[in-house]
Scaffold this motif. Sequence first.
Motif, short mmCIF file in Angstrom:
data_model
loop_
_atom_site.label_atom_id
_atom_site.label_comp_id
_atom_site.label_asym_id
_atom_site.label_seq_id
_atom_site.Cartn_x
_atom_site.Cartn_y
_atom_site.Cartn_z
N ILE A 1 6.56 47.65 -106.62
CA ILE A 1 6.61 46.38 -107.44
C ILE A 1 4.89 45.42 -107.52
N PRO A 2 4.34 45.85 -106.62
CA PRO A 2 2.92 45.26 -106.62
C PRO A 2 1.82 45.84 -107.26
N VAL A 3 1.79 46.94 -108.17
CA VAL A 3 0.93 47.89 -108.50
C VAL A 3 1.17 47.14 -110.15
N ALA A 4 2.58 47.12 -110.00
CA ALA A 4 2.94 47.26 -111.73
C ALA A 4 2.56 45.59 -112.45
N VAL A 5 2.55 44.34 -111.55
CA VAL A 5 2.74 43.34 -111.87
C VAL A 5 1.02 43.27 -111.55
N LEU A 6 0.58 43.99 -110.78
CA LEU A 6 -0.75 43.20 -110.16
C LEU A 6 -1.35 43.48 -111.62
N TYR A 7 -1.77 45.30 -112.45
CA TYR A 7 -1.99 45.48 -113.41
C TYR A 7 -1.84 44.49 -114.16
N THR A 8 -0.67 44.45 -114.63
CA THR A 8 -0.02 44.16 -116.15
C THR A 8 -0.29 42.83 -116.07
N LEU A 9 -0.24 41.90 -114.75
CA LEU A 9 -0.77 40.23 -115.80
C LEU A 9 -2.33 40.21 -115.34
N PHE A 10 -3.01 41.02 -114.10
CA PHE A 10 -4.73 40.79 -114.73
C PHE A 10 -5.71 41.92 -115.15
N GLY A 11 -5.29 43.20 -115.40
CA GLY A 11 -5.49 44.36 -116.02
C GLY A 11 -6.28 43.91 -117.24
N GLN A 12 -6.08 43.20 -117.74
CA GLN A 12 -7.05 43.18 -119.17
C GLN A 12 -8.66 42.40 -118.41
N SER A 13 -7.79 40.73 -117.26
CA SER A 13 -9.07 40.37 -117.40
C SER A 13 -9.95 40.68 -115.88
N ILE A 14 -9.45 41.92 -115.45
CA ILE A 14 -9.96 42.53 -114.20
C ILE A 14 -12.17 42.88 -114.67
N SER A 15 -12.13 43.61 -115.63
CA SER A 15 -13.11 43.52 -115.98
C SER A 15 -13.99 42.19 -115.78
N ARG A 16 -13.67 41.09 -116.37
CA ARG A 16 -14.60 39.52 -116.08
C ARG A 16 -14.07 38.75 -115.15
N LEU A 17 -13.74 39.29 -114.19
CA LEU A 17 -13.97 38.87 -112.80
C LEU A 17 -15.56 38.67 -112.41
N SER A 18 -15.79 37.48 -111.32
CA SER A 18 -16.66 37.60 -110.95
C SER A 18 -17.01 38.30 -109.58
N PRO A 19 -18.17 38.69 -109.12
CA PRO A 19 -18.17 40.53 -107.86
C PRO A 19 -17.51 39.52 -106.73
N THR A 20 -17.91 38.17 -106.37
CA THR A 20 -16.91 37.35 -105.13
C THR A 20 -16.34 37.23 -105.10
N LEU A 21 -15.31 37.33 -106.33
CA LEU A 21 -13.81 37.17 -106.68
C LEU A 21 -13.57 38.12 -105.79
N ILE A 22 -14.32 39.72 -106.78
CA ILE A 22 -13.53 40.72 -106.16
C ILE A 22 -13.84 41.03 -104.54
N ILE A 23 -14.55 40.91 -104.08
CA ILE A 23 -14.74 41.08 -102.95
C ILE A 23 -14.34 39.96 -102.35
N ILE A 24 -13.48 38.52 -102.21
CA ILE A 24 -12.66 38.15 -102.04
C ILE A 24 -11.17 38.53 -101.95
N ILE A 25 -10.84 38.85 -103.07
CA ILE A 25 -9.80 40.27 -102.77
C ILE A 25 -9.48 41.53 -102.28
N LEU A 26 -10.94 42.38 -102.01
CA LEU A 26 -10.79 42.65 -101.39
C LEU A 26 -10.72 42.77 -99.79
N CYS A 27 -11.72 41.55 -99.52
CA CYS A 27 -11.56 41.56 -97.78
C CYS A 27 -10.10 40.93 -97.53
N SER A 28 -9.21 39.97 -99.31
CA SER A 28 -8.12 38.90 -98.34
C SER A 28 -7.11 40.61 -98.51
N MET A 29 -7.06 41.36 -99.02
CA MET A 29 -6.39 42.62 -98.80
C MET A 29 -7.05 43.97 -97.54
#
Length: 191
Positions: A138-166
Amino acid sequence: MSQSMTMLFAFLESSGFWAPFVFLLFHSIRQFLFIPVAVLCVIGGILFGTILGTIYSLTGLTISCILFYFLYQSMPKLFNKIHRMKDKWIGNRLSFTPGQIALLRCIPFMQYNLLSLILLERKKNLFSYTKQSFLTNIPVAVLYTLFGQSISRLSPTLIIIILCSMTIMFYMLREKQIYMKWKEFFPEKAA
């Protein structure tokens, strides 16, 4: 690889009425074509929208896990490479909870079949394995369906925050067990 993904996207888009069935078929044989899970979920979100894309991706991932179960049961020696990878990366003592497996499936570079093998070792029968596979997909299907298009446009800071929270969530969802050797628990008396 980009050209083959473009061809896949164009093929699915031109399938018309059969597009959901072709999409489910691609999800089922994805592991043999070496197509990443994230790519198919993103394509599902683009083609079918958020709700239908998530439903189709979740169904396709669950079918893929069931196919993995039957292939593993009928040809266990074929999966020696995945067993060696598991022993090398994880070892024999460490076990993951379904919550941890769900989080690891959201990380694009994690081997999806390795996580299916870990889940299969936790749940031996088909019904409980399928149920846990569905829930951890469920999480992988929802995450990549919702945010898959914009994942390449995320800032490096936001990516680091997401990885740290995970990482923090991964630690909090761990199975709390203590392994103690016999000699540590009952030390030998000095002579």
